[in-house]
Design a protein around this motif. Structure first.
Motif, PDB file in Angstrom:
ATOM      1  N   GLY A  88      16.457   0.032  -2.110  1.00 21.90           N
ATOM      2  CA  GLY A  88      16.433  -1.414  -1.955  1.00 21.90           C
ATOM      3  C   GLY A  88      17.474  -1.823  -0.929  1.00 21.90           C
ATOM      4  N   LEU A  89      18.264  -2.838  -1.266  1.00 23.89           N
ATOM      5  CA  LEU A  89      19.297  -3.343  -0.353  1.00 23.89           C
ATOM      6  C   LEU A  89      20.654  -2.679  -0.585  1.00 23.89           C
ATOM      7  CD1 LEU A  89      18.296  -7.103  -0.469  1.00 23.89           C
ATOM      8  CD2 LEU A  89      18.226  -5.642   1.558  1.00 23.89           C
ATOM      9  N   LEU A 155       3.616  -7.059  -9.296  1.00 24.91           N
ATOM     10  CA  LEU A 155       2.996  -6.461  -8.124  1.00 24.91           C
ATOM     11  C   LEU A 155       1.520  -6.821  -8.059  1.00 24.91           C
ATOM     12  CD1 LEU A 155       4.488  -2.835  -8.133  1.00 24.91           C
ATOM     13  CD2 LEU A 155       4.904  -4.597  -6.414  1.00 24.91           C
ATOM     14  N   VAL A 156       1.056  -7.184  -6.870  1.00 21.14           N
ATOM     15  CA  VAL A 156      -0.369  -7.428  -6.670  1.00 21.14           C
ATOM     16  C   VAL A 156      -1.118  -6.101  -6.580  1.00 21.14           C
ATOM     17  CG1 VAL A 156      -2.086  -8.433  -5.129  1.00 21.14           C
ATOM     18  CG2 VAL A 156       0.055  -9.638  -5.551  1.00 21.14           C
ATOM     19  N   ALA A 157      -0.516  -5.123  -5.915  1.00 17.23           N
ATOM     20  CA  ALA A 157      -1.067  -3.778  -5.815  1.00 17.23           C
ATOM     21  C   ALA A 157       0.038  -2.793  -6.160  1.00 17.23           C
ATOM     22  CB  ALA A 157      -1.602  -3.511  -4.411  1.00 17.23           C
ATOM     23  N   PRO A 158      -0.293  -1.676  -6.790  1.00 12.32           N
ATOM     24  CA  PRO A 158       0.768  -0.758  -7.241  1.00 12.32           C
ATOM     25  C   PRO A 158       1.592  -0.164  -6.121  1.00 12.32           C
ATOM     26  CG  PRO A 158      -1.422   0.218  -7.530  1.00 12.32           C
ATOM     27  CD  PRO A 158      -1.636  -1.221  -7.202  1.00 12.32           C
ATOM     28  N   PRO A 239       4.475  -0.323   1.963  1.00  8.44           N
ATOM     29  CA  PRO A 239       5.832  -0.026   2.427  1.00  8.44           C
ATOM     30  C   PRO A 239       6.064   1.458   2.666  1.00  8.44           C
ATOM     31  CG  PRO A 239       5.855  -1.406   0.459  1.00  8.44           C
ATOM     32  CD  PRO A 239       4.461  -0.941   0.633  1.00  8.44           C
ATOM     33  N   GLY A 240       6.950   1.742   3.618  1.00  5.56           N
ATOM     34  CA  GLY A 240       7.448   3.083   3.806  1.00  5.56           C
ATOM     35  C   GLY A 240       8.735   3.277   3.028  1.00  5.56           C
ATOM     36  N   THR A 251       8.330  -2.679  -4.257  1.00  4.71           N
ATOM     37  CA  THR A 251       8.353  -1.355  -4.875  1.00  4.71           C
ATOM     38  C   THR A 251       9.746  -0.748  -4.842  1.00  4.71           C
ATOM     39  OG1 THR A 251       7.591  -0.540  -2.719  1.00  4.71           O
ATOM     40  CG2 THR A 251       5.932  -0.785  -4.459  1.00  4.71           C
ATOM     41  N   HIS A 252      10.633  -1.302  -4.017  1.00  2.00           N
ATOM     42  CA  HIS A 252      11.994  -0.794  -3.893  1.00  2.00           C
ATOM     43  C   HIS A 252      13.054  -1.769  -4.386  1.00  2.00           C
ATOM     44  CE1 HIS A 252      10.187   2.405  -1.669  1.00  2.00           C
ATOM     45  NE2 HIS A 252      10.078   1.774  -0.529  1.00  2.00           N
ATOM     46  N   LEU A 253      12.711  -3.059  -4.481  1.00  2.00           N
ATOM     47  CA  LEU A 253      13.733  -4.068  -4.744  1.00  2.00           C
ATOM     48  C   LEU A 253      13.369  -4.914  -5.956  1.00  2.00           C
ATOM     49  CD1 LEU A 253      16.379  -5.380  -3.562  1.00  2.00           C
ATOM     50  CD2 LEU A 253      14.877  -7.085  -2.517  1.00  2.00           C
ATOM     51  N   ASP A 254      14.317  -5.049  -6.869  1.00  3.30           N
ATOM     52  CA  ASP A 254      14.209  -5.987  -7.986  1.00  3.30           C
ATOM     53  C   ASP A 254      15.628  -6.419  -8.347  1.00  3.30           C
ATOM     54  OD1 ASP A 254      13.860  -7.453 -10.289  1.00  3.30           O
ATOM     55  OD2 ASP A 254      12.702  -5.915 -11.351  1.00  3.30           O
TER      56      ASP A 254
END
Length: 359
Positions: A88-89, A155-158, A239-240, A251-254
């Protein structure tokens, strides 16, 4: 990296520039000359920018505070280093904490703009006791940028399709890379500044400095914008694992866990009424662009509604308050994504009131 502002640029007057070695990388730190005392207020810039966007606000901050701005990795004068988006960040947030360590600052007020607001929230998650208070300026949603729906950031898509490094305008990346693009081209750096960073009516002061700041962005698959992956879901890109835009992929950030941190620093959320970047109808959200017919094959709002970025942030901050924290939302009318340059006096008055109220 494109050259940052030269040290004799008029926009640097009254600003000192230091290259600060940390345990992670060498960070470019800017301060107001003669303001070495007082509670530190650390400014963290957003995506495709650097600390000169804060100079006016830093100089206008009351004298009892010590304004400090840091350039994030790959921006401004700070070292270019790969960004591991799977964290994430955190690469950016860890760099900020390492800079605080190098400056011998145990605690500081943190001010984060756009992506920098997400970096501040990440520091709050990882080291809340080091944050005396937080100011979030048009921050990225706690659930990232693109690919989510609802106030809970589902998420809209996994695979996070519709977010990350593959969603950027390729012509804008080319312009950042130094390719010749006429100023009147909608994808030029100057056009993006005028059309999206600010709202109509901005006086244009220091525009050259801001364009130079944007052009200091390091471009590449492990910096801006990052890599991408194919997807079976619309719009066909996911995302990559590297680079700036992927750090904000859902998928990486929450960052919603800030609602549960202890202690909870007092928080001020400032946003521009006319922001087109972080918005419930963001012009950088592919779902919103699809709904407007600008991206072909859009499956419709029932399948992929535009991301409710403002509603998501408000929901998380309501949980922050419900958990015993203090958070205030302040909307500045008539400005866009950059209230600190569009309406500096009003912005600084809000920040100073917030800082003065922290015990």
């Amino acid at each position: 990296m494109s050259p940052d502002l030269p040290s004799d640029h008029p926009h640097h007057l009254g600003i000192t520039v230091s290259m600060v070695p940390t345990e992670r990388l060498t960070v470019c730190v800017r301060e107001v000359e003669g303001r070495e005392a007082g509670w530190p207020v650390v400014f963290v810039h957003g995506n495709v920018s650097s600390s000169p966007f804060f100079f006016r606000a830093m100089q206008a901050l009351p004298d009892q505070y010590r304004p400090i701005a840091v350039d994030l990795r790959g921006f401004g004068g700070t070292d270019t280093a790969p960004v591991d988006a799977t964290r994430g960040l955190r690469d950016f947030a860890d760099d900020v904490r390492a800079t605080l360590d190098a400056l011998s600052l145990d605690r500081a007020h943190l001010v984060g703009w756009s992506m920098g607001g997400g970096v501040v929230m990440q520091v709050m998650l990882d080291a809340p006791s080091r944050v005396r208070s937080a100011v979030l300026i048009n921050p990225v949603s706690p659930y990232g940028f693109g690919g989510t729906t609802g106030t809970d950031g589902a998420l809209v898509a996994p695979d996070g399709a519709g977010s990350g490094g593959g969603t950027v305008n390729a012509d804008f990346v080319a312009a950042l890379s130094g390719e010749a693009v006429a100023d009147e081209n909608p994808s030029s750096v100057r056009s993006v500044l005028r059309a999206f960073y600010v709202a109509p009516g901005w006086d244009g002061a220091d525009e050259e400095a801001y364009v130079a700041s944007m052009l200091s962005t390091s471009v590449g698959p492990d910096n801006y914008p990052g890599d991408s992956a194919p997807s079976d879901h619309w719009p066909g890109v996911a995302p990559g694992r590297l680079g700036v835009l992927n750090t904000m992929a859902p998928t990486h950030l929450d960052l919603s866990g800030i609602a549960d941190i202890d202690p909870k620093p007092p928080l001020l959320w400032i946003r521009g009424e006319l922001d087109q970047i972080v918005s419930d109808t963001s012009m950088f959200d592919l779902a919103q662009l699809g709904a407007l017919g600008a991206v072909p094959g859009y499956p419709g709002a029932t399948v992929l509604p535009p991301q409710p970025m403002i509603a998501q942030t408000r929901s998380v901050l309501q949980a922050y308050v419900a958990g015993g924290g203090h958070a205030r939302e302040a909307v500045i009318a008539g400005v866009g994504h950059s209230p600190h340059i569009e309406r500096t006096d009003e912005f600084v008055a809000l920040v100073a009131e917030h800082l003065d109220g922290v015990s």
